[in-house]
Design an enzyme around this catalytic site. Sequence first.
Site, PDB file in Angstrom:
ATOM      1  N   LYS A  15       0.827  -1.218   0.000  1.00  0.00           N
ATOM      2  CA  LYS A  15       0.000   0.000   0.000  1.00  0.00           C
ATOM      3  C   LYS A  15       0.859   1.265   0.000  1.00  0.00           C
ATOM      4  CE  LYS A  15      -2.232  -0.935   3.887  1.00  0.00           C
ATOM      5  NZ  LYS A  15      -1.615  -2.228   4.259  1.00  0.00           N
ATOM      6  N   ARG A  89      -9.319   0.949   9.539  1.00  0.00           N
ATOM      7  CA  ARG A  89      -8.891  -0.406   9.872  1.00  0.00           C
ATOM      8  C   ARG A  89      -9.926  -1.125  10.741  1.00  0.00           C
ATOM      9  NH1 ARG A  89      -2.977   0.893   9.260  1.00  0.00           N
ATOM     10  NH2 ARG A  89      -1.801  -1.048   9.305  1.00  0.00           N
ATOM     11  N   ARG A 128      11.832  -5.788   4.477  1.00  0.00           N
ATOM     12  CA  ARG A 128      11.559  -4.371   4.191  1.00  0.00           C
ATOM     13  C   ARG A 128      12.527  -3.445   4.927  1.00  0.00           C
ATOM     14  NH1 ARG A 128       5.544  -2.114   4.617  1.00  0.00           N
ATOM     15  NH2 ARG A 128       5.615  -2.792   6.795  1.00  0.00           N
ATOM     16  N   ARG A 161      11.629  -1.053  10.380  1.00  0.00           N
ATOM     17  CA  ARG A 161      10.595  -0.625  11.333  1.00  0.00           C
ATOM     18  C   ARG A 161      10.588  -1.552  12.535  1.00  0.00           C
ATOM     19  NH1 ARG A 161       5.060   0.368   7.976  1.00  0.00           N
ATOM     20  NH2 ARG A 161       4.262  -0.688   9.825  1.00  0.00           N
ATOM     21  N   ARG A 172      -0.273  -8.061  14.014  1.00  0.00           N
ATOM     22  CA  ARG A 172      -0.827  -7.174  12.974  1.00  0.00           C
ATOM     23  C   ARG A 172      -1.701  -7.958  12.002  1.00  0.00           C
ATOM     24  NH1 ARG A 172       4.622  -4.899  10.891  1.00  0.00           N
ATOM     25  NH2 ARG A 172       3.442  -3.709   9.356  1.00  0.00           N
TER      26      ARG A 172
HETATM   27  P1  AMP Z   1       1.078   1.033   8.822  1.00  0.00           P
HETATM   28  O1  AMP Z   1       2.232   1.923   8.530  1.00  0.00           O
HETATM   29  O2  AMP Z   1      -0.174   1.389   8.074  1.00  0.00           O
HETATM   30  O3  AMP Z   1       1.425  -0.429   8.701  1.00  0.00           O
HETATM   31  O4  AMP Z   1       0.715   1.269  10.369  1.00  0.00           O
HETATM   32  C1  AMP Z   1       1.658   0.992  11.394  1.00  0.00           C
HETATM   33  C2  AMP Z   1       0.952   0.871  12.716  1.00  0.00           C
HETATM   34  O5  AMP Z   1       0.311   2.116  13.048  1.00  0.00           O
HETATM   35  C3  AMP Z   1      -0.164  -0.171  12.762  1.00  0.00           C
HETATM   36  O6  AMP Z   1       0.309  -1.477  12.985  1.00  0.00           O
HETATM   37  C4  AMP Z   1      -0.988   0.362  13.948  1.00  0.00           C
HETATM   38  O7  AMP Z   1      -0.347   0.082  15.166  1.00  0.00           O
HETATM   39  C5  AMP Z   1      -0.914   1.874  13.719  1.00  0.00           C
HETATM   40  N1  AMP Z   1      -2.022   2.319  12.847  1.00  0.00           N
HETATM   41  C6  AMP Z   1      -1.914   2.811  11.578  1.00  0.00           C
HETATM   42  N2  AMP Z   1      -3.125   3.098  11.082  1.00  0.00           N
HETATM   43  C7  AMP Z   1      -4.022   2.772  12.034  1.00  0.00           C
HETATM   44  C8  AMP Z   1      -5.448   2.791  12.100  1.00  0.00           C
HETATM   45  N3  AMP Z   1      -6.200   3.202  11.070  1.00  0.00           N
HETATM   46  N4  AMP Z   1      -6.029   2.383  13.260  1.00  0.00           N
HETATM   47  C9  AMP Z   1      -5.289   1.972  14.316  1.00  0.00           C
HETATM   48  N5  AMP Z   1      -3.961   1.891  14.307  1.00  0.00           N
HETATM   49  C10 AMP Z   1      -3.313   2.284  13.173  1.00  0.00           C
END
Ligand code: AMP
Length: 215
Positions: A15, A89, A128, A161, A172
């Site tokens: 994404k 989410r 990654r 990360r 996750r």
């Molecule tokens: P991402 O970079 O989208 O993989 O997000 C990294 C982390 O940020 C996720 O594993 C969650 O802990 C938090 N996070 C990101 N977006 C959301 C969301 N819409 N709702 C809740 N937690 C989020």
Amino acid sequence: MKRNIILMGPPGAGKGTLAKKLMSLGFAHISTGDMFRKAIKAGTALGQLAEQFIKRGDLVPDDVTIGIVKERLSQDDCAQGFLLDGFPRTLVQAEALEELTKEINRPIETVVNLDCNEKELVRRIAGRRICKVCGAPYHIETLKPKIDGICDLCSGLLYQRNDDNEEALKVRLDHYNHQTKPLLDFYQARGLLHHFNSLVSSEALFDEIAQFLKS
Ligand code: AMP
């Protein structure tokens, strides 16, 4: 041209990489994950709160996440079209987004879902690496930088990360399967959902989706 897009898919489906490429079409890129990571780096109260959840692979509470998206979506650059990456989410977030986009008269026009099998997700996430400075994504096998550990674009250092480890990834994926995947039905019911196979090169995926958005 379709505007106001949600990009969905499990962690590691691509994404973020796709969203960064799609910005060339003029979309404002709204990544809640990037917003949280920025807040963590800056040491703000939001960052301190979010970090507790993120490092375990858990979701940041809905009210906090909805709050930051609400503020971001009403900014001027979103008037040209926005791309939501990693939001919503949960069902609570999807319902809040529906209300919010009605209020600001910027309705969601399409939902792009990236399909990817779990074995490939694990491979992508384990390898990654991300630029600390500009956020450009790399992979230790399939998207290597020219100089090991250094970003091709800005010479920033690459890092892994701290939620891209086996333990946090398991959590996750669990959240994805139980809380996020059911949103596909929510958007299917609204006639907005479109599936794309993400097991192709990032360039081919961009071309296919850019063409779809322009149609
Ligand atoms: P991402 O970079 O989208 O993989 O997000 C990294 C982390 O940020 C996720 O594993 C969650 O802990 C938090 N996070 C990101 N977006 C959301 C969301 N819409 N709702 C809740 N937690 C989020």
